[in-house]
Design an enzyme around this catalytic site. Structure first.
Site, mmCIF file in Angstrom:
data_model
loop_
_atom_site.group_PDB
_atom_site.id
_atom_site.type_symbol
_atom_site.label_atom_id
_atom_site.label_comp_id
_atom_site.label_asym_id
_atom_site.label_seq_id
_atom_site.Cartn_x
_atom_site.Cartn_y
_atom_site.Cartn_z
ATOM 1 N N GLY A 1 -75.396 20.064 8.311
ATOM 2 C CA GLY A 1 -76.681 19.765 7.675
ATOM 3 C C GLY A 1 -76.499 19.273 6.256
ATOM 4 N N TYR A 2 -76.073 18.030 6.110
ATOM 5 C CA TYR A 2 -75.915 17.442 4.770
ATOM 6 C C TYR A 2 -77.022 16.414 4.494
ATOM 7 C CZ TYR A 2 -70.987 19.139 4.440
ATOM 8 O OH TYR A 2 -69.845 19.877 4.381
ATOM 9 N N THR B 1 -70.001 4.479 3.110
ATOM 10 C CA THR B 1 -70.208 3.103 3.574
ATOM 11 C C THR B 1 -69.044 2.214 3.161
ATOM 12 O OG1 THR B 1 -71.256 2.274 1.586
ATOM 13 C CG2 THR B 1 -72.687 3.377 3.160
ATOM 14 N N ASN B 2 -68.851 1.149 3.920
ATOM 15 C CA ASN B 2 -67.755 0.243 3.593
ATOM 16 C C ASN B 2 -67.947 -0.413 2.226
ATOM 17 O OD1 ASN B 2 -66.758 1.021 6.021
ATOM 18 N ND2 ASN B 2 -66.599 -1.041 6.895
ATOM 19 N N GLU B 3 -69.190 -0.484 1.774
ATOM 20 C CA GLU B 3 -69.427 -1.034 0.434
ATOM 21 C C GLU B 3 -68.864 -0.082 -0.619
ATOM 22 O OE1 GLU B 3 -71.634 -1.170 2.944
ATOM 23 O OE2 GLU B 3 -71.356 -3.332 3.127
ATOM 24 N N GLU C 1 -56.335 15.912 7.258
ATOM 25 C CA GLU C 1 -57.401 15.456 8.146
ATOM 26 C C GLU C 1 -57.727 13.987 7.900
ATOM 27 O OE1 GLU C 1 -58.527 17.299 10.521
ATOM 28 O OE2 GLU C 1 -58.036 19.338 9.915
ATOM 29 N N SER D 1 -76.344 16.227 13.794
ATOM 30 C CA SER D 1 -75.892 15.946 15.157
ATOM 31 C C SER D 1 -75.397 17.214 15.824
ATOM 32 C CB SER D 1 -74.780 14.907 15.131
ATOM 33 O OG SER D 1 -75.299 13.685 14.651
ATOM 34 N N THR E 1 -76.111 7.965 1.431
ATOM 35 C CA THR E 1 -74.911 7.653 0.655
ATOM 36 C C THR E 1 -74.929 8.408 -0.670
ATOM 37 O OG1 THR E 1 -74.667 5.502 1.711
ATOM 38 C CG2 THR E 1 -73.669 5.748 -0.445
#
Lengths: 360, 387
Positions: free
Chosen positions: B127-128, B370-372, B243, B161, B135
């Site tokens: 739960g974040y 994110t990739n950005e 990890e 999830s 982001t």
């Protein structure tokens, strides 16, 4: 898996870099470009310092290294955009040493700098697999080669010719009157020639496996050349965007600029791995033709993206030839076309399409 | 420099493959599909027990945390091998919650939660994220107010999830509204069935169902606060270094390629003979090696205990972006067959895997940083560009 250089290799790289930075100012490279000549002064120095012997055994006064060391040498020389036949001589002389016999004396002269041997492979059909130039039973060569790098500076050509047994390598004294070099102008501004062999006397040095070896190591060493162009273009771009200010702040602080830089950096990182993996595996004898072709295809695809992004981030500054950026742009793309373009190499890869992919 | 795996790693890969072939039955794969990685089904429970017995899930943990302290390269080999064969090897409960508990939990908490995690009785949802804290996670607003004996929580989480299938939620809450926003976050464990928690399913593009969770006057006892009060940010940022290997595996992408070629070989040999198709396949093989280079580069750096955020970011970007490019190319080569889902049965190519992976590729690209953000990390920390 050891991806870092050994201490000895690191020392070698640093020494080479220091030596070349001191000895090859870009102004000297520009002069060679204008005069369309090989940097013979640098070549003599490389021989004198023993660098040409790096991948040769110590009994030949060599450095006992292998293709990784040869790659480091090629990379450092190429970072200076120097006009010397480093890939050509390394590929030809290592092929002579490892896959041919009877060239001991010539090799000694090559390492000492008194002789230069370069490969002559491509013909008008631009193929690495079919050759029209013929050698008769006496070893007399008739035919034409294209894009022979440093042909005029060389004392010997290692010519791929077709003889009774198939493709083979012939050593030809390039000073013979039957050898006619005609310089050709290319975008890369490196000395290249179209060479006619009109009944030139050749000595058979090796067969089809030697031809194949020559192509493989030249292809992998060319990757080291392209890598140097990529890295140099990136380094210069990072340095420039860190100091160039627009809208009151350095260009590098703009996210759009950072992301272009990151993309260049990723190409450099994967290219370095693929290049040295190919060289290391070739040295051990467990490289596949596909593996070398993948490396060359990958770097040849990446280099235009890297150097053109470098230009984009330099703006007008990098477009002016007083700036050193162009060296890596033109040399990088020229080398992407040499020893198998991305498309040619992908054709080789396509032959293995059914093989299970390599993931570890 | 030496570009080859040492024999012990290759032997380890072989050992894993033997284990995989023993367990990789159609029944296990079916259960895995149905439970969407939640674990807990009868076959998966036995499978995880067997994995535990092998000691592979914690082999790279330090001995003081119950591991064998093995070189992280072993984990890399395991992740890549499992990914290639599409076998489960742990979810966030094992890779994120358990290590954080082992490091930041007190003795009582470790005793209370870790055994249940290892035997599969406890599974955690994370739960974040919140609707307005993605982001920029430190902007999270779910509030925990101090009361006698515990905390009362009000708020909403998204991307919780597996909440429906989990016994617990690993919850980040705001316990301080003054000062810098990341310094007012605490971590707590709450049982999923606690009164006041509502779970709402959110089907996603990939077909995977995630959950939104609502917290209305939810009581969490004092003993479920993990680590120091207002010390949650460090726990969230903390991950065991090992990890980070295999975060962007090549194995899964390689498997996509091999399955595509198998399908073409069996069902469309005329396509496989087409030089244009073969050229596209060659391009995929090249792209795979480019990614493999970055994945191994990152793993080897970590195994040396070096920290290179740039290399980890490169592997993450390259793997996630290659996933959509490769599956996209694969679907193009398959033609309309490329759009068939697993439900199409025998008609589908590799059980609709290419289109499934194509649909799930966005989450790998925007998720996990994110990739950005990753590109900015590379620019600043790998290349030395000014911030």
């Amino acid at each position: 898996m050891e991806l870092d250089l050994t201490e000895t290799q690191e020392l070698l790289r640093d020494t080479l870099r220091g030596f070349l930075e001191a000895e090859v100012p870009f102004s000297q490279v520009r002069e060679c470009e204008i005069e369309k000549k090989t940097d013979t002064r640098l070549w003599a120095q490389l021989a004198e310092q023993g660098y040409l012997g790096l991948p040769f055994p110590s009994e030949m006064a060599g450095g006992d290294g292998g293709l990784v060391e040869a790659g480091l040498l090629v990379e450092e020389v190429s970072r200076r955009a120097a006009l010397v036949p480093i890939v050509e001589v390394m590929a030809a002389s290592l092929t002579l040493k490892r896959k041919c016999s009877g060239a001991t004396q010539l090799l000694e002269s090559v390492l000492s700098g008194s002789a230069i041997v370069v490969p002559a492979v491509l013909e008008a059909n631009d193929s690495f697999e079919s050759f029209a130039l013929e050698a008769d039973a006496e070893g007399v060569l008739r035919g034409e080669k294209f894009f022979v790098d440093y042909a005029e500076a060389a004392s010997h050509h290692l010519v791929v010719a077709r003889d009774a047994k198939g493709p083979a390598l012939y050593l030809v004294d390039s000073a013979a009157p039957a050898v006619k070099c005609e310089p050709i102008e290319t975008m890369g501004r490196t000395p290249q020639s179209r060479v006619r062999y009109d009944g030139a006397a050749g000595t058979r040095a090796g067969g089809a496996d030697a031809v194949d070896y020559l192509i493989q190591i030249a292809r992998a060493l060319t990757c080291a050349q392209i890598l140097a162009c990529m890295d140099s273009s990136l380094e210069q771009t990072v340095a420039y965007t860190n100091v160039r200010e627009q809208f009151g702040r350095p260009l590098a602080t703009f996210q759009a600029v950072q992301h272009h830089g990151a993309n260049m950096g990723m190409h450099c990182e994967s290219s370095r791995f693929l290049t040295y993996e190919a060289l290391d595996c070739l040295e051990r004898g467990d490289a596949t033709e596909e593996q070398v072709a993948i490396a060359k295809a990958s770097l040849s695809r990446a280099i235009p993206d890297v150097v053109m992004t470098g230009h984009q981030l330099h703006g007008g500054q990098g477009y002016i030839e007083e700036n050193d950026l162009y060296f890596f742009t033109i040399r990088g793309k020229d080398r992407a076309l040499a020893w198998g373009t991305a498309e040619e190499c992908l054709e080789i890869v396509a032959r293995s399409a059914e093989e299970k992919s390599r993931w570890l | 420099m030496e570009f080859r795996w040492e024999p012990e790693y290759l032997a380890f890969r072989d050992e894993i493959e033997v284990f995989i072939h023993e367990w990789r039955t159609p029944e296990l794969l079916k259960e895995q599909r149905e439970r969407e990685g939640a674990g807990g089904g009868p076959i998966l429970t036995r499978y995880y027990e067997a994995l535990q017995e092998k000691g592979w899930m914690r082999m790279c943990w330090p001995p003081e945390l119950g591991g064998q302290g093995l070189n992280p390269t072993y984990r890399f080999i395991m992740v890549e091998t499992m990914e290639y064969w599409q076998m489960p090897y742990g979810n966030l409960t094992y890779t994120s919650v358990a290590p954080a508990l082992a490091v930041h939990g007190n003795e009582e908490q470790k005793k209370r939660f870790l055994p249940g995690i290892w035997n599969g009785d406890f599974t955690f949802a994370i739960g974040y994220s919140e609707p307005n804290a993605g982001t920029d996670l430190a902007a999270l607003r779910t509030r925990a107010e101090k009361v006698e004996g515990g905390w009362i929580v009000q708020g909403q989480k998204i991307w919780t999830s597996l909440a429906e299938q989990s016994t617990h939620i690993w919850l980040a809450v705001r316990t301080d509204t003054e000062g810098p926003k990341h310094a007012g976050i605490s971590l707590m464990i709450v049982e999923t069935k606690t009164e006041g928690i509502t779970i709402r399913p959110l089907p996603t593009l990939s077909g995977f169902v995630t959950y939104e969770t609502f917290y209305d006057n939810v009581f969490i006892p004092d003993e479920n606060l993990i680590g120091p009060l207002n010390g949650g940010w460090n726990i969230i940022m903390h991950a065991l270094n090992h990890e980070r290997v295999g975060l962007s595996p090549t194995g899964n992408l390689a498997r996509n390629y091999d399955l595509l070629v198998d399908h073409l070989k069996n069902k469309a040999p005329e396509k496989l003979a087409d030089p244009v198709v073969r050229n596209r396949l060659a391009e995929m093989r090249m792209e795979l090696q480019r990614h493999r280079a970055l994945a191994i580069r990152n793993a080897v750096t970590i195994a040396k205990d070096d920290v290179s955020p740039g290399q980890a970011s490169m592997a993450k970007i390259s793997g996630s972006e290659l996933r959509y490019r490769m599956t996209n190319m694969a679907m193009d080569l398959l033609g309309r067959t490329g759009s068939l889902t697993a439900e199409a049965g025998e008609l589908a190519a590799s059980e609709g895997r290419q289109q499934g992976n194509w649909r799930s590729s966005p989450i790998l690209r925007f998720g996990g940083g994110t990739n950005e953000v990753q590109r900015s990390i590379i620019a600043a920390r790998h290349l030395g560009m000014s911030r």
